[in-house]
Design an enzyme around this catalytic site. Structure first.
Site, PDB file in Angstrom:
ATOM      1  N   SER A  65       0.774  -1.244   0.000  1.00 38.57           N
ATOM      2  CA  SER A  65       0.000   0.000   0.000  1.00 38.57           C
ATOM      3  C   SER A  65       0.802   1.290   0.000  1.00 38.57           C
ATOM      4  O   SER A  65       0.252   2.346  -0.310  1.00 38.57           O
ATOM      5  CB  SER A  65      -0.968   0.015   1.187  1.00 38.57           C
ATOM      6  OG  SER A  65      -2.035  -0.871   0.919  1.00 38.57           O
ATOM      7  N   LYS A  68       0.540   3.763  -2.856  1.00 40.29           N
ATOM      8  CA  LYS A  68      -0.455   4.839  -2.972  1.00 40.29           C
ATOM      9  C   LYS A  68       0.162   6.229  -2.820  1.00 40.29           C
ATOM     10  O   LYS A  68      -0.417   7.211  -3.285  1.00 40.29           O
ATOM     11  CB  LYS A  68      -1.581   4.628  -1.964  1.00 40.29           C
ATOM     12  CG  LYS A  68      -2.415   3.388  -2.281  1.00 40.29           C
ATOM     13  CD  LYS A  68      -3.462   3.135  -1.204  1.00 40.29           C
ATOM     14  CE  LYS A  68      -4.320   1.940  -1.531  1.00 40.29           C
ATOM     15  NZ  LYS A  68      -3.763   0.682  -1.025  1.00 40.29           N
ATOM     16  N   SER A 122      -6.091   3.684   3.057  1.00 35.25           N
ATOM     17  CA  SER A 122      -5.565   2.680   2.141  1.00 35.25           C
ATOM     18  C   SER A 122      -6.691   2.057   1.318  1.00 35.25           C
ATOM     19  O   SER A 122      -6.750   0.851   1.111  1.00 35.25           O
ATOM     20  CB  SER A 122      -4.791   1.595   2.896  1.00 35.25           C
ATOM     21  OG  SER A 122      -4.006   0.854   1.998  1.00 35.25           O
TER      22      SER A 122
END
Length: 193
Positions: A65, A68, A122
């Site tokens: 994640s 991102k 997330s």
């Protein structure tokens, strides 16, 4: 906690991090009172970017994640209208890891809100929708992620999707430290952190 401290903490906590070997690493790898880091790789930096602790510092690993953060930088670099509405569709669902989402199909939010949800929660569908709606579509978006990584000197990083779901999203701690440093220049990322 500021963006620098937050991202450096994330870099230390994520089990997929490493860093490029430097002469200073050796003086920090045998810290008194072993920090008992369970991660396969770890990096802890101080505010000035000095290495405090490094473990398995050169390993290239999936980054999940934290991908991102690059997604947010590419969207912000493009100068796309942050108040433009983006609608979640079935194309945004996670068919790789089959994760859930708080965003139902048909949910329509501003690009700014999608960015914030991606970074703060997330939210995979939000990140995927940002890539899908990028000019030129998902393939062009991922190409821009990789161009941005190269421009930042992230030589051991490859991106495959905007949410970090694919195992092909890989990096090292040295590269992620460069991304974290660059992220400090984005007010919206700082706000989300």
């Amino acid at each position: 906690m500021g963006i620098k401290q937050t991202i450096h903490f994330v870099l230390a906590a994520v089990s997929v991090i490493s860093l490029t070997a430097q002469a200073d690493v050796s003086k920090f790898t045998d810290l008194p009172g072993d920090p008992e880091v369970k991660s396969a790789s770890a990096l802890v930096l101080d505010e000035d970017g000095n290495i405090i602790y490094g473990k398995d510092v050169d390993a290239v690993r999936p980054i999940a994640s934290i991908t991102k953060v690059m997604t947010a930088m590419v969207i912000l670099d493009a100068g796309l209208p942050l108040d433009e509405k983006i609608t979640i569709t079935k194309a945004d669902r996670d068919l790789i890891r089959l994760t859930g989402s708080r965003l139902d199909y048909g949910a329509s939010l501003q690009r700014r809100e999608m960015l914030l949800l991606s970074l703060m929660s997330s939210e995979n569908r939000a990140a995927t929708a940002l890539g899908r709606t990028y000019p030129g579509g998902m393939e062009n978006f991922v190409a821009h992620m990789n161009r941005k990584a190269r421009a930042l000197g992230m030589r051991n990083t490859r991106f495959a999707d905007p949410a970090g779901l694919k195992a092909e999203n890989v990096s090292t701690a040295a590269d992620l430290a460069k991304m974290a440093k660059a992220a400090e220049g984005y007010a919206l990322i700082t706000q989300a952190s």
